[in-house]
Design a protein around this motif. Structure first.
Motif, mmCIF file in Angstrom:
data_model
loop_
_atom_site.group_PDB
_atom_site.id
_atom_site.type_symbol
_atom_site.label_atom_id
_atom_site.label_comp_id
_atom_site.label_asym_id
_atom_site.label_seq_id
_atom_site.Cartn_x
_atom_site.Cartn_y
_atom_site.Cartn_z
ATOM 1 N N ASN A 1 5.165 1.327 -0.723
ATOM 2 C CA ASN A 1 4.114 0.587 -0.004
ATOM 3 C C ASN A 1 3.457 -0.469 -0.867
ATOM 4 O O ASN A 1 2.833 -1.391 -0.345
ATOM 5 N N VAL B 1 12.780 -7.157 -0.948
ATOM 6 C CA VAL B 1 12.105 -8.415 -1.278
ATOM 7 C C VAL B 1 13.130 -9.353 -1.898
ATOM 8 O O VAL B 1 13.861 -8.963 -2.802
ATOM 9 N N LYS C 1 10.348 -9.087 9.283
ATOM 10 C CA LYS C 1 10.652 -9.836 8.065
ATOM 11 C C LYS C 1 9.536 -10.870 7.941
ATOM 12 O O LYS C 1 9.427 -11.781 8.747
ATOM 13 N N VAL D 1 9.973 -10.682 2.824
ATOM 14 C CA VAL D 1 9.633 -9.277 2.604
ATOM 15 C C VAL D 1 10.039 -8.518 3.852
ATOM 16 O O VAL D 1 9.554 -8.806 4.945
ATOM 17 N N ASP D 2 10.938 -7.554 3.678
ATOM 18 C CA ASP D 2 11.424 -6.749 4.789
ATOM 19 C C ASP D 2 10.544 -5.516 4.922
ATOM 20 O O ASP D 2 10.500 -4.675 4.042
ATOM 21 N N GLN D 3 9.824 -5.475 6.021
ATOM 22 C CA GLN D 3 8.941 -4.362 6.330
ATOM 23 C C GLN D 3 9.317 -3.952 7.752
ATOM 24 O O GLN D 3 8.787 -4.485 8.713
ATOM 25 N N ILE E 1 7.623 -1.213 2.253
ATOM 26 C CA ILE E 1 8.303 -2.475 1.940
ATOM 27 C C ILE E 1 9.695 -2.091 1.446
ATOM 28 O O ILE E 1 9.830 -1.462 0.403
ATOM 29 N N GLY F 1 1.496 -2.904 1.637
ATOM 30 C CA GLY F 1 1.690 -2.833 3.072
ATOM 31 C C GLY F 1 1.298 -1.497 3.646
ATOM 32 O O GLY F 1 1.314 -0.479 2.959
ATOM 33 N N LEU G 1 2.229 -7.176 -3.638
ATOM 34 C CA LEU G 1 2.520 -6.868 -2.241
ATOM 35 C C LEU G 1 2.038 -5.455 -1.937
ATOM 36 O O LEU G 1 2.362 -4.518 -2.663
ATOM 37 N N HIS H 1 -0.458 -9.921 0.663
ATOM 38 C CA HIS H 1 0.308 -10.655 -0.340
ATOM 39 C C HIS H 1 -0.615 -11.650 -1.024
ATOM 40 O O HIS H 1 -1.149 -12.551 -0.404
ATOM 41 N N LEU I 1 0.766 -6.778 5.906
ATOM 42 C CA LEU I 1 1.208 -7.015 4.528
ATOM 43 C C LEU I 1 0.154 -7.817 3.776
ATOM 44 O O LEU I 1 -0.189 -8.930 4.160
#
Length: 134
Positions: free
Chosen positions: A80, A62, A104, A98-100, A59, A55, A53, A42, A40
């Motif tokens: 993304n 958030v 997390k 951020v949930d990816q 993603i 990734g 953001l 950021h 990620l």
């Protein structure tokens, strides 16, 4: 020659004061340095009022939690790349999650200034005048 010297000194002092006090940072980012968070990107933009953001994985979600444990940002991303405006956040420390999937990723953003205040007080009346053509 004395006027020229005073002008140069006054210009130098003015530029130095503008550099120091002209535009202070709006926010500070404390990045997550965990090796698992390398997927990620950021960062803050140049004016430091938007979180960027990016990734390698999607993603999905958030959200941010402020110092009073309330969510001020709570949004589904589903891409993304995602940008989050920080202008409406309250002053203080905000923990971003951020949930990816399946991770997390957590990091901190400190808002240094209060929200910008509106220019008008809401008591402005707008009237329209119809013009007649001959």
């Amino acid at each position: 020659m004395g006027k020229y010297r005073r002008f140069v000194i006054a210009s130098f002092i003015g530029l130095a004061a503008q550099k120091n006090y002209g535009q202070k940072d709006f926010a500070l980012l404390e990045k997550n340095n965990n090796y698992r968070a390398n997927g990620l990107y950021h960062e803050l933009n140049k004016t430091k009022d938007t979180l960027i953001l990016k990734g390698d994985k999607k993603i999905t979600y958030v959200y941010s939690i402020n110092k009073e444990y309330k969510r001020e940002i709570d949004t589904y991303a589903g891409t993304n790349e995602f940008k989050v405006s920080l202008k409406h956040l309250s002053k203080g420390k905000h923990m971003f999650v951020v949930d990816q999937s399946p991770l997390k990723i957590i990091f901190v953003i400190k808002i240094l200034h209060d929200r910008p205040k509106p220019i008008s007080d809401g008591n402005i009346k707008i009237t329209a005048i119809e013009s007649k053509k001959d």
